[in-house]
Design a protein around this motif. Structure first.
Motif, PDB file in Angstrom:
ATOM      1  N   LEU A 134      50.482  34.193  36.016  1.00  0.00           N
ATOM      2  CA  LEU A 134      51.880  34.126  36.857  1.00  0.00           C
ATOM      3  C   LEU A 134      53.266  34.473  36.405  1.00  0.00           C
ATOM      4  CD1 LEU A 134      52.353  33.514  39.883  1.00  0.00           C
ATOM      5  CD2 LEU A 134      52.925  31.191  39.132  1.00  0.00           C
ATOM      6  N   PHE A 135      53.495  33.943  35.073  1.00  0.00           N
ATOM      7  CA  PHE A 135      54.800  34.549  34.573  1.00  0.00           C
ATOM      8  C   PHE A 135      54.583  35.883  33.957  1.00  0.00           C
ATOM      9  CE2 PHE A 135      55.135  29.760  33.275  1.00  0.00           C
ATOM     10  CZ  PHE A 135      55.501  29.712  34.731  1.00  0.00           C
ATOM     11  N   THR A 136      53.511  36.734  34.107  1.00  0.00           N
ATOM     12  CA  THR A 136      53.415  38.145  33.669  1.00  0.00           C
ATOM     13  C   THR A 136      54.116  39.113  34.672  1.00  0.00           C
ATOM     14  OG1 THR A 136      51.205  37.930  32.814  1.00  0.00           O
ATOM     15  CG2 THR A 136      51.917  40.045  33.085  1.00  0.00           C
ATOM     16  N   VAL A 137      55.022  39.887  33.957  1.00  0.00           N
ATOM     17  CA  VAL A 137      55.939  40.867  34.707  1.00  0.00           C
ATOM     18  C   VAL A 137      55.033  41.629  35.570  1.00  0.00           C
ATOM     19  CG1 VAL A 137      57.446  42.702  34.847  1.00  0.00           C
ATOM     20  CG2 VAL A 137      57.649  40.834  32.943  1.00  0.00           C
ATOM     21  N   MET A 138      55.088  41.519  37.052  1.00  0.00           N
ATOM     22  CA  MET A 138      54.318  42.365  37.747  1.00  0.00           C
ATOM     23  C   MET A 138      55.092  43.432  38.477  1.00  0.00           C
ATOM     24  SD  MET A 138      52.953  39.294  40.273  1.00  0.00           S
ATOM     25  CE  MET A 138      52.224  37.638  39.183  1.00  0.00           C
ATOM     26  N   PRO A 140      55.878  46.014  41.627  1.00  0.00           N
ATOM     27  CA  PRO A 140      56.192  45.537  43.119  1.00  0.00           C
ATOM     28  C   PRO A 140      54.745  45.741  43.902  1.00  0.00           C
ATOM     29  CG  PRO A 140      57.831  47.257  42.450  1.00  0.00           C
ATOM     30  CD  PRO A 140      56.711  47.106  41.218  1.00  0.00           C
ATOM     31  N   LYS A 141      53.959  46.481  43.551  1.00  0.00           N
ATOM     32  CA  LYS A 141      52.580  46.684  44.343  1.00  0.00           C
ATOM     33  C   LYS A 141      51.721  45.301  44.364  1.00  0.00           C
ATOM     34  CE  LYS A 141      48.560  49.598  45.024  1.00  0.00           C
ATOM     35  NZ  LYS A 141      47.903  50.727  44.627  1.00  0.00           N
ATOM     36  N   VAL A 142      51.643  44.900  42.920  1.00  0.00           N
ATOM     37  CA  VAL A 142      51.108  43.794  42.576  1.00  0.00           C
ATOM     38  C   VAL A 142      51.493  42.548  43.223  1.00  0.00           C
ATOM     39  CG1 VAL A 142      49.863  42.338  40.537  1.00  0.00           C
ATOM     40  CG2 VAL A 142      49.987  44.759  40.396  1.00  0.00           C
ATOM     41  N   ALA A 143      52.933  42.486  43.137  1.00  0.00           N
ATOM     42  CA  ALA A 143      53.627  41.173  43.730  1.00  0.00           C
ATOM     43  C   ALA A 143      53.311  41.145  45.253  1.00  0.00           C
ATOM     44  CB  ALA A 143      55.176  41.289  43.291  1.00  0.00           C
ATOM     45  N   LEU A 144      53.337  42.356  45.870  1.00  0.00           N
ATOM     46  CA  LEU A 144      53.223  42.425  47.198  1.00  0.00           C
ATOM     47  C   LEU A 144      51.809  41.858  47.532  1.00  0.00           C
ATOM     48  CD1 LEU A 144      54.050  43.008  50.015  1.00  0.00           C
ATOM     49  CD2 LEU A 144      52.996  45.383  49.645  1.00  0.00           C
ATOM     50  N   LEU A 145      50.756  42.277  46.638  1.00  0.00           N
ATOM     51  CA  LEU A 145      49.270  41.757  47.046  1.00  0.00           C
ATOM     52  C   LEU A 145      49.161  40.487  46.594  1.00  0.00           C
ATOM     53  CD1 LEU A 145      47.419  44.546  45.306  1.00  0.00           C
ATOM     54  CD2 LEU A 145      47.561  44.288  47.373  1.00  0.00           C
ATOM     55  N   VAL A 146      49.763  39.690  45.839  1.00  0.00           N
ATOM     56  CA  VAL A 146      49.806  38.383  45.518  1.00  0.00           C
ATOM     57  C   VAL A 146      50.523  37.651  46.748  1.00  0.00           C
ATOM     58  CG1 VAL A 146      50.941  36.317  44.150  1.00  0.00           C
ATOM     59  CG2 VAL A 146      50.026  38.457  43.081  1.00  0.00           C
ATOM     60  N   ILE A 151      49.217  34.618  52.119  1.00  0.00           N
ATOM     61  CA  ILE A 151      49.382  34.722  53.485  1.00  0.00           C
ATOM     62  C   ILE A 151      47.985  34.583  54.036  1.00  0.00           C
ATOM     63  CG2 ILE A 151      50.259  35.904  55.496  1.00  0.00           C
ATOM     64  CD1 ILE A 151      52.606  36.980  54.051  1.00  0.00           C
ATOM     65  N   VAL A 152      47.286  35.612  53.605  1.00  0.00           N
ATOM     66  CA  VAL A 152      45.723  35.375  54.006  1.00  0.00           C
ATOM     67  C   VAL A 152      45.203  34.093  53.667  1.00  0.00           C
ATOM     68  CG1 VAL A 152      43.391  36.495  53.733  1.00  0.00           C
ATOM     69  CG2 VAL A 152      45.339  37.751  54.094  1.00  0.00           C
ATOM     70  N   ALA A 153      45.473  33.468  52.524  1.00  0.00           N
ATOM     71  CA  ALA A 153      44.808  32.201  52.441  1.00  0.00           C
ATOM     72  C   ALA A 153      45.273  30.972  53.062  1.00  0.00           C
ATOM     73  CB  ALA A 153      44.959  31.701  50.965  1.00  0.00           C
ATOM     74  N   PHE A 154      46.639  31.162  53.483  1.00  0.00           N
ATOM     75  CA  PHE A 154      47.214  30.179  54.608  1.00  0.00           C
ATOM     76  C   PHE A 154      46.465  30.298  56.052  1.00  0.00           C
ATOM     77  CE2 PHE A 154      50.080  29.548  58.251  1.00  0.00           C
ATOM     78  CZ  PHE A 154      50.345  28.222  58.016  1.00  0.00           C
ATOM     79  N   SER A 155      46.249  31.759  56.378  1.00  0.00           N
ATOM     80  CA  SER A 155      45.712  31.821  57.671  1.00  0.00           C
ATOM     81  C   SER A 155      44.287  31.396  57.646  1.00  0.00           C
ATOM     82  CB  SER A 155      45.653  33.258  57.879  1.00  0.00           C
ATOM     83  OG  SER A 155      47.209  33.911  57.984  1.00  0.00           O
ATOM     84  N   ILE A 156      43.423  31.822  56.727  1.00  0.00           N
ATOM     85  CA  ILE A 156      42.175  31.101  56.698  1.00  0.00           C
ATOM     86  C   ILE A 156      42.059  29.598  56.796  1.00  0.00           C
ATOM     87  CG2 ILE A 156      40.000  30.831  55.099  1.00  0.00           C
ATOM     88  CD1 ILE A 156      40.662  33.825  54.026  1.00  0.00           C
TER      89      ILE A 156
END
Length: 248
Positions: A134-138, A140-146, A151-156
């Motif tokens: 989690l502390f790895t520099v991400m 923008p694309k990876v951060a967006l996917l996280v 959001i998907v996990a919450f919806s499920i």
């Protein structure tokens, strides 16, 4: 605790088993829920409802048998995962009734506690300071996917609480089996993924079992909601009134 066990052992099962083995053992969740309901919650299922589990289980076997390979560690994780998942889904339904809360309210109180309890497991299994943590520099694309993953996990999770609270854990699992078959069919239609004869038979068996279950549940619901006015009246037992004339 049940939610934490559900998350941990489900992921450990997927990590230590093939996808086919994972899906096959996961299909045992529905019978396990039936056993828990019957023995501990005095809930009874009719024989036709129970028989709908047969084609669904056979459908999962047809879809997964080619990739089934058992090992002691993976099977242990999967077995514990089935038991914990069954308890979790049963309690999701019963707690909404006992506490008189809806799906969103129960999830609101449960999620922070579960996140805190799981943080210790995350530190051991996936240290945030490790490579890819989690502390790895991400980027923008990876951060967006996280973020999207969260959001998907919450919806499920919300859908789990809502479906179980509105219907039952068994119905939720039926939806899960249907989703798996639709996923296979979508892969064939959209991405031209090949389907073997056994997979086609598995999807047909699963669809037939889910349709039969849905039909039976609709019938049961219709019987329970029959209006009083449509019920047959009991036969009258009153005797005819005899007129008496009085003469003065």
């Amino acid at each position: 605790m049940a939610f934490c066990g559900f998350v941990v052992f489900t992921n450990l099962s997927l990590e230590n088993n093939t996808v086919g083995t994972y899906q096959l053992i996961k299909a045992m969740t529905t019978p396990c829920i039936v056993v828990i309901h019957t023995n501990f919650y005095q809930k009874r299922y009719s024989l036709p409802i129970l028989l709908t589990l047969v084609p669904i289980t056979l459908g999962v076997v047809c879809n997964s048998y080619y990739d089934v390979r058992f090992n002691v560690l993976g099977t242990t994780y999967a077995g514990i995962g089935v038991l914990v998942t069954s308890l979790y889904q049963v309690w999701v339904g019963t707690k909404q009734t006992e506490l008189e809360v809806n799906a969103m309210q129960l999830l609101y109180y449960q999620a922070p506690v579960a996140a805190l309890m799981l943080s210790g497991f995350v530190l051991v299994k996936e240290p945030p300071w490790a490579v890819g943590g989690l502390f790895t520099v991400m980027s923008p694309k990876v951060a967006l996917l996280v973020v999207l993953s969260g959001i998907v996990a919450f919806s499920i999770n919300l859908s789990i609480y809502w479906i179980i609270g509105t219907t039952s854990p068994v119905t939720y699992n039926m939806v899960g089996h249907l989703k798996f078959s639709i996923t296979l069919m979508s892969g064939y239609v959209i991405f031209s993924d090949p389907l073997s004869f056994n997979q086609i038979m598995g999807m047909l068996l699963t669809f037939s079992g889910v349709l039969a279950y849905t039909h039976l549940k609709v019938q049961e619901g219709a019987v329970r909601t029959v209006p009083v006015s449509t019920l047959p009246l009991p036969p009258t037992t009153s005797k005819p009134v005899t007129k008496v004339s009085l003469t003065g």
